[in-house]
Design an enzyme around this catalytic site. Structure first.
Site, PDB file in Angstrom:
ATOM      1  N   SER A 412     -86.824 -27.848 -77.392  1.00 52.89           N
ATOM      2  CA  SER A 412     -86.066 -28.246 -76.270  1.00 52.89           C
ATOM      3  C   SER A 412     -86.830 -28.272 -74.915  1.00 52.89           C
ATOM      4  CB  SER A 412     -84.804 -27.327 -76.075  1.00 52.89           C
ATOM      5  OG  SER A 412     -84.126 -27.230 -77.212  1.00 52.89           O
ATOM      6  N   SER A 413     -87.969 -27.514 -74.901  1.00 53.05           N
ATOM      7  CA  SER A 413     -88.950 -27.816 -73.582  1.00 53.05           C
ATOM      8  C   SER A 413     -89.322 -29.232 -73.227  1.00 53.05           C
ATOM      9  CB  SER A 413     -90.252 -26.969 -73.868  1.00 53.05           C
ATOM     10  OG  SER A 413     -89.994 -25.820 -73.883  1.00 53.05           O
TER      11      SER A 413
END
Length: 731
Positions: A412-413
């Protein structure tokens, strides 16, 4: 008788007579001098002309690489990272027409003064020496072949080839003495020398006694000289050794794999050159200017005079963007967190073997790597590049190049880039609300949901979607880019190639999946498999679960958000300075990060993404009791920081693992540093292993060094506290 008076010359006539006599004498002298000159010129041209012409032909200007050290490498604050340590050396210069027999005679005498390394001598070297120096012994070992050779039935070459096949090391050891082997080792270093180009016979471990005795005997050692050599010196030991690079040795010369590259650029085969990373990348700056020497030889080719026509010069000095003090501190933190997390995994595994309370597979051996990068987000300066691994024995080893060469699915970064790509393609507006809900597609047996919302329908805007890391918001945005609106039970198109290209182009703008521009060789770009017929993988791409990226790419990505949209090329070189032994030399060249592209944010869109990143680290929404995914570790930082966390499901040796990633910048409102961290192959548990505290410690350490804040103790992991939070469940 009348007497006549005698005539007398006037004074004027006498003076004229004297003058005439003097002129005649002068003319005679001039004539005689001219005659002598003519005879002399004739003698020089006719009698001595060939000799002088030969002397002229025997004068050569030759570039040599003796005692020309490379430029030094410093960090951004002038701390020496790579220097040169001088050492005594013995050189040999082969004169013209010098035969191998003459060389071996010199080697035999020279070896009486030197203690050479003989363990690595090849069998062929010893065999050749045996043929030349021990013909009787060779004849006894090969009596039949010797008879054939003597009778002219085979050639010397055929004889030698048979000897190479038959004579073993064991047989040679019974003939050659230690003194012989020492001579062979000396000869091997000398025999490949090119004419009039000095080679190092020995430079490692030359003793004072060896140096002095050879100096006293130079008159009898043809072509031998003494001098100084250098080797690379590393004041900080092994720190960053891989990234700093290697230089070939005087014995190695041009590395075989780089021979064509350097020969095409005018190098000689015995030049010492940069082989890897920074030494290779900045070879043209670090290399010295070779000494230019004029040799004069006699008719036999022996050197009779050596004159330095131009002094050699050391290379220019390279200053890096790295801060060695920050680097060392972050290395220590990386080691602390990696070993602490491994210990926690081992303790939990051991405890669970007795209780069986946890249904997760925890394999501590897989938790073996961490890579992190810290940079200035505004100009692309790389301030620190850290990689650490635990080897099979549990010992820490450096893995700094892993930040450059290893790529992983990062989870998700990357969602900030997903939201921005949605803005740019006009499928969502800044502040737009979508419904976070489990996604159900035709033919898919399992719903897709966000971690924070497994079953309900939650209206959520882009800012909060980043804060709580909504998978659904990102996937619905990706569907919109493909021209689709989500509805329950919908079918996904088989051909998603065009949308995938559009989406990837959006990620590329931030440096994800493309080169960062780093001035180092071997940068890994990452894996971007074809998505034409993989709609499910296309949706995973939107949440960082498909393509792979490096720590450098993650750092450039978050820096692009931090600085307002400029993707600045990363670089290790800060400036080049003229070499000066006493003080910093004059600046010859400065490097700054080039803006590779600008992401087209609207002010509102940029504000939403930056606000979402702030919330990830700092916000607890009391009305919904939702926390930013990085709140636990980062919310107490002062000044405040912003960032994004990520967790990607992966497989390692056939087992399920998680790649945990953290990226951010600080201070949030005026960023001076950005960072990225990747912990691959972490245990597949809920909650995730608390590795995000390394990011907190990185920022704290930066504040300590650059803001002079009080030191903060590194996070101490508590196995009992974490074990109590582990619960049954799945993703």
């Amino acid at each position: 008788m009348e007497l006549k008076r005698a005539k007398t010359k006037s004074l004027e006539a006498i003076n004229r007579q004297v003058m005439k006599s003097r002129i005649n004498i002068i003319m005679l002298v001039v004539f005689l001098l001219c005659l002598v000159l003519v005879f002399r010129l004739g003698y020089l041209q006719i009698v001595k002309g060939d000799e002088y012409q030969e002397e002229i032909a025997n004068e050569q200007y030759v570039e040599i690489n003796q005692s020309v050290p490379r430029g030094e490498i410093y960090d951004r604050n002038g701390n020496l990272l790579v220097g040169n340590a001088s050492k005594k050396a013995i050189y040999f210069t082969r004169h013209r027409n010098m035969s191998s027999g003459e060389i071996i005679e010199v080697a035999s005498e020279l070896s009486t003064y030197l203690d050479m390394e003989t363990e690595n001598l090849s069998l062929r070297d010893k065999q050749d020496y045996l043929i030349r120096m021990y013909p009787e012994e060779v004849g006894e070992l090969m009596s039949d072949e010797q008879t054939l050779l003597d009778n002219g039935n085979i050639s010397q070459e055929q004889f030698n080839q048979e000897l190479y096949q038959r004579i073993t090391d064991e047989q040679i050891s019974g003939i050659l003495s230690e003194e012989d082997l020492n001579t062979v080792a000396t000869y091997v270093e000398m025999v490949n020398a090119r004419e009039l180009n000095p080679v190092v016979v020995k430079s490692d471990g030359v003793t004072e006694e060896e140096f002095a005795e050879i100096n006293e005997s130079l008159d009898s050692l043809t072509g031998v000289s003494t001098g100084m050599d250098w080797e690379r010196d590393y004041p900080y030991g092994d720190t960053l050794r891989t990234i700093l690079g290697e230089v070939s040795s005087s014995e190695e010369g041009l590395p075989r794999e780089l021979l064509d590259y350097y020969m095409a650029r005018g190098y000689s085969r015995d030049d010492r050159v940069g082989k890897t990373y920074l030494e290779y990348q900045y070879e043209n700056i670090l290399r010295g200017k070779k000494e230019q020497v004029k040799f004069t030889t006699d008719k036999s080719g022996e050197i009779i005079n050596r004159e330095v026509a131009k002094q050699g010069e050391p290379g220019d000095n390279l200053y890096l963007t790295l801060d060695i003090n920050l680097q060392l501190e972050l290395e220590s933190l990386a080691e602390h967190h990696l070993t602490s997390l491994r210990n926690m995994a081992e303790e939990i595994q051991q405890r669970n073997r007795g209780t069986g309370e946890i249904d997760y597979t925890i394999i501590p051996e897989y938790l073996d790597t961490v890579v992190l990068v810290v940079q200035d987000p505004n100009n692309g300066d790389v301030l620190a590049m850290v990689g650490k691994q635990l080897d099979e024995n549990g010992n820490i080893v450096d893995y700094h190049y892993g930040a450059l060469t290893s790529t992983y699915a990062v989870g998700s970064s990357v969602k900030g880039a997903t939201v921005a790509t949605g803005y740019q393609n006009g499928v969502i507006e800044p502040g737009e609300t979508l419904i976070d809900e489990p996604l159900n597609f035709a033919g898919n047996t399992q719903n897709i949901s966000s971690f924070f919302n497994r079953s309900g329908q939650v209206p959520i805007d882009d800012q909060e979607a980043l804060m709580v890391s909504s998978n659904v918001y990102m996937m619905k945005t990706a569907l919109k880019i493909a021209g689709l609106e989500y509805y329950d039970g919908m079918s996904l198109p088989t051909d998603i190639g065009e949308a995938a290209n559009t989406f990837r182009n959006g990620l590329n703008q931030f440096g994800l999946g493309v080169s960062t521009g780093i001035d180092l060789p071997n940068e890994a770009i990452g894996l971007s498999p074809d998505l034409s017929n993989s709609p499910g993988s296309y949706l995973n791409l939107a949440i960082g679960q498909y393509d792979t990226y490096s720590a450098l790419q993650l750092s450039q990505y978050v820096s692009t958000i931090a600085n307002g949209g400029n993707r600045v090329g990363l670089h290790m070189a800060k400036e080049v300075r003229e070499g000066d032994a006493n003080e910093n030399g004059a600046i010859l060249q400065s490097f700054s990060g080039q803006v590779l592209n600008t992401v087209g944010f609207s002010p509102a869109g940029l504000s939403q993404i930056q606000a979402g990143f702030y919330d990830v680290f700092n916000t607890h929404d009391t009305s919904t009791d939702r926390y930013g995914t990085g709140w636990d570790a980062y919310h107490e930082l002062e000044p405040k920081a912003s960032g994004k966390t990520g967790t990607a499901e992966a497989s390692y040796n056939g087992d399920d693992v998680l790649n945990q990633t953290y990226t951010g910048y600080a201070p949030y409102d005026n960023p001076e540093m950005a960072f990225s961290i990747i912990f691959p192959h972490m245990p597949y548990t809920v909650p995730f292993f608390p590795a995000q505290y390394l990011g907190r410690d990185v920022i704290d350490k930066y504040y300590e060094l650059y803001y002079e804040q009080a030191p903060v103790e590194p996070y101490q992991y508590d196995t009992d506290a974490f074990y109590a939070r582990l619960s049954y469940g799945s993703y």
